[in-house]
Design a protein around this motif. Sequence first.
Motif, PDB file in Angstrom:
ATOM      1  N   THR A   6       6.179  67.298  27.146  1.00  0.00           N
ATOM      2  CA  THR A   6       7.786  67.788  27.013  1.00  0.00           C
ATOM      3  C   THR A   6       7.454  68.716  27.029  1.00  0.00           C
ATOM      4  O   THR A   6       5.921  69.723  25.861  1.00  0.00           O
ATOM      5  CB  THR A   6       8.234  67.477  25.597  1.00  0.00           C
ATOM      6  OG1 THR A   6       8.309  66.148  25.596  1.00  0.00           O
ATOM      7  CG2 THR A   6       9.525  67.981  25.609  1.00  0.00           C
ATOM      8  N   ALA A  31       8.576  73.466  26.951  1.00  0.00           N
ATOM      9  CA  ALA A  31      10.000  74.191  26.179  1.00  0.00           C
ATOM     10  C   ALA A  31      11.000  74.433  25.971  1.00  0.00           C
ATOM     11  O   ALA A  31      11.906  73.974  25.749  1.00  0.00           O
ATOM     12  CB  ALA A  31       8.832  76.241  26.267  1.00  0.00           C
ATOM     13  N   GLN A  66      12.628  71.878  27.632  1.00  0.00           N
ATOM     14  CA  GLN A  66      12.442  70.518  27.446  1.00  0.00           C
ATOM     15  C   GLN A  66      13.107  70.208  25.847  1.00  0.00           C
ATOM     16  O   GLN A  66      14.140  69.235  25.556  1.00  0.00           O
ATOM     17  CB  GLN A  66      11.708  69.481  27.741  1.00  0.00           C
ATOM     18  CG  GLN A  66      12.072  69.135  29.671  1.00  0.00           C
ATOM     19  CD  GLN A  66      10.517  67.840  29.901  1.00  0.00           C
ATOM     20  OE1 GLN A  66       9.196  68.561  29.585  1.00  0.00           O
ATOM     21  NE2 GLN A  66      10.973  66.894  30.638  1.00  0.00           N
ATOM     22  N   PHE A  67      12.489  70.433  25.063  1.00  0.00           N
ATOM     23  CA  PHE A  67      12.702  70.548  23.876  1.00  0.00           C
ATOM     24  C   PHE A  67      13.970  71.795  23.502  1.00  0.00           C
ATOM     25  O   PHE A  67      14.636  71.220  22.641  1.00  0.00           O
ATOM     26  CB  PHE A  67      11.771  71.863  23.105  1.00  0.00           C
ATOM     27  CG  PHE A  67       9.895  70.028  22.283  1.00  0.00           C
ATOM     28  CD1 PHE A  67       8.521  71.222  23.401  1.00  0.00           C
ATOM     29  CD2 PHE A  67      10.114  69.365  22.103  1.00  0.00           C
ATOM     30  CE1 PHE A  67       7.998  70.476  23.065  1.00  0.00           C
ATOM     31  CE2 PHE A  67       9.370  68.513  21.720  1.00  0.00           C
ATOM     32  CZ  PHE A  67       8.258  69.204  22.475  1.00  0.00           C
ATOM     33  N   ALA A  68      14.540  72.688  23.670  1.00  0.00           N
ATOM     34  CA  ALA A  68      14.968  73.435  23.905  1.00  0.00           C
ATOM     35  C   ALA A  68      16.508  72.422  24.673  1.00  0.00           C
ATOM     36  O   ALA A  68      17.781  72.772  24.347  1.00  0.00           O
ATOM     37  CB  ALA A  68      15.257  75.168  24.510  1.00  0.00           C
ATOM     38  N   GLU A  69      16.167  71.990  25.364  1.00  0.00           N
ATOM     39  CA  GLU A  69      17.180  71.293  26.283  1.00  0.00           C
ATOM     40  C   GLU A  69      17.665  70.322  25.364  1.00  0.00           C
ATOM     41  O   GLU A  69      18.951  70.199  24.969  1.00  0.00           O
ATOM     42  CB  GLU A  69      17.293  70.865  27.493  1.00  0.00           C
ATOM     43  CG  GLU A  69      18.465  69.679  28.000  1.00  0.00           C
ATOM     44  CD  GLU A  69      17.892  68.727  29.426  1.00  0.00           C
ATOM     45  OE1 GLU A  69      16.821  68.647  29.611  1.00  0.00           O
ATOM     46  OE2 GLU A  69      18.581  69.145  30.102  1.00  0.00           O
ATOM     47  N   MET A  93      12.693  63.869  22.090  1.00  0.00           N
ATOM     48  CA  MET A  93      12.519  64.418  20.404  1.00  0.00           C
ATOM     49  C   MET A  93      12.631  63.454  20.455  1.00  0.00           C
ATOM     50  O   MET A  93      14.112  63.419  20.033  1.00  0.00           O
ATOM     51  CB  MET A  93      13.638  66.422  20.172  1.00  0.00           C
ATOM     52  CG  MET A  93      13.468  66.536  18.972  1.00  0.00           C
ATOM     53  SD  MET A  93      14.294  68.015  19.164  1.00  0.00           S
ATOM     54  CE  MET A  93      13.589  69.310  20.318  1.00  0.00           C
ATOM     55  N   LEU A 132       7.967  76.820  20.155  1.00  0.00           N
ATOM     56  CA  LEU A 132       7.376  75.378  21.890  1.00  0.00           C
ATOM     57  C   LEU A 132       6.034  75.641  22.526  1.00  0.00           C
ATOM     58  O   LEU A 132       5.210  74.992  22.674  1.00  0.00           O
ATOM     59  CB  LEU A 132       9.234  75.999  22.250  1.00  0.00           C
ATOM     60  CG  LEU A 132      10.197  76.167  21.716  1.00  0.00           C
ATOM     61  CD1 LEU A 132      11.217  76.292  22.892  1.00  0.00           C
ATOM     62  CD2 LEU A 132      10.069  74.457  21.513  1.00  0.00           C
ATOM     63  N   GLU A 151       3.734  72.688  23.349  1.00  0.00           N
ATOM     64  CA  GLU A 151       3.627  72.457  24.475  1.00  0.00           C
ATOM     65  C   GLU A 151       1.387  72.423  25.098  1.00  0.00           C
ATOM     66  O   GLU A 151       1.036  71.623  25.264  1.00  0.00           O
ATOM     67  CB  GLU A 151       3.791  73.679  25.512  1.00  0.00           C
ATOM     68  CG  GLU A 151       5.198  74.013  26.267  1.00  0.00           C
ATOM     69  CD  GLU A 151       5.079  74.884  27.472  1.00  0.00           C
ATOM     70  OE1 GLU A 151       6.010  73.982  28.023  1.00  0.00           O
ATOM     71  OE2 GLU A 151       4.909  75.304  27.464  1.00  0.00           O
TER      72      GLU A 151
END
Lengths: 64, 194
Positions: free
Chosen positions: A33, A35, A37-40, B48, B111, B115
């Motif tokens: 995953t 950045a 995708q995390f933000a989404e 997540m 973030l 990654e």
Amino acid sequence: MGTQVELATSRLFDKDALAATNIKLYPGTNRDTGAEQFAEQLNKAISQIEAGDFDVVDLEECDK
Amino acid sequence: MPGYKELYEYCQTLEPKISRNDILNKAIELTGVGTIKCTKTALDITKMRGFFLSVGNTQHSLVRVFGTNLIVLARGMNECWDRFITVKEVMHLFDRHNETTGTAEAFDRLLSDFELLKPAQGPSPQYSSELRSIWMALGCLCPEKLRLEFVDQFNKGHIDHYGIALKLKIPQQHVKYLLNDSFKPIIDTILVMP
């Protein structure tokens, strides 16, 4: 529209938005995953919560 | 680590399965935050499982519903994951100021660290607090006396990871950290952090 990270950044840190003082994450099962995708996921969650699409967790009742 | 040390010592007096609410209420008492609420919404758990959010704009609609501190869990997880993620996120009430993700730059760095960590730079304080909070949560959910009993039983072949996870109601994949020789030294290091 910008990237998901740009959108999340505005929604989280703009003074007239959430003005977040802290955000921390628990990643999912996929180690790839990124950045965006995390933000989404954050953006979707914030949108849902703002739209009333959430379930309150009553911690007093849980774990009894 | 002030605050967490008191929380950890309080949790040593509890019996499993240790209630999230007991941990949360003690953390609130020790940190002086007003409230912290928990909610569930749709998240893709491959990406997540949850997050912790502390809101500065007290006029925001979210604050009217939840207050300024919120834990969000993905819908559809089992009880063990719900419990562990809740407690892990509660640990962020103890974040030092430089560890909070309160700016665009800190968020970007967090973030980026999720990654891929950059060896030359090392982890950001934000990312370090993410890693630390896992250990802190385990320290709260398994009293040391019981942990040592589990180590003994496991080494004798009388219990497995699944059995320990069931007794504690935590995800099975985290049990190996409890049984590791490094667990207590890591907790001891956290307890004395300023």
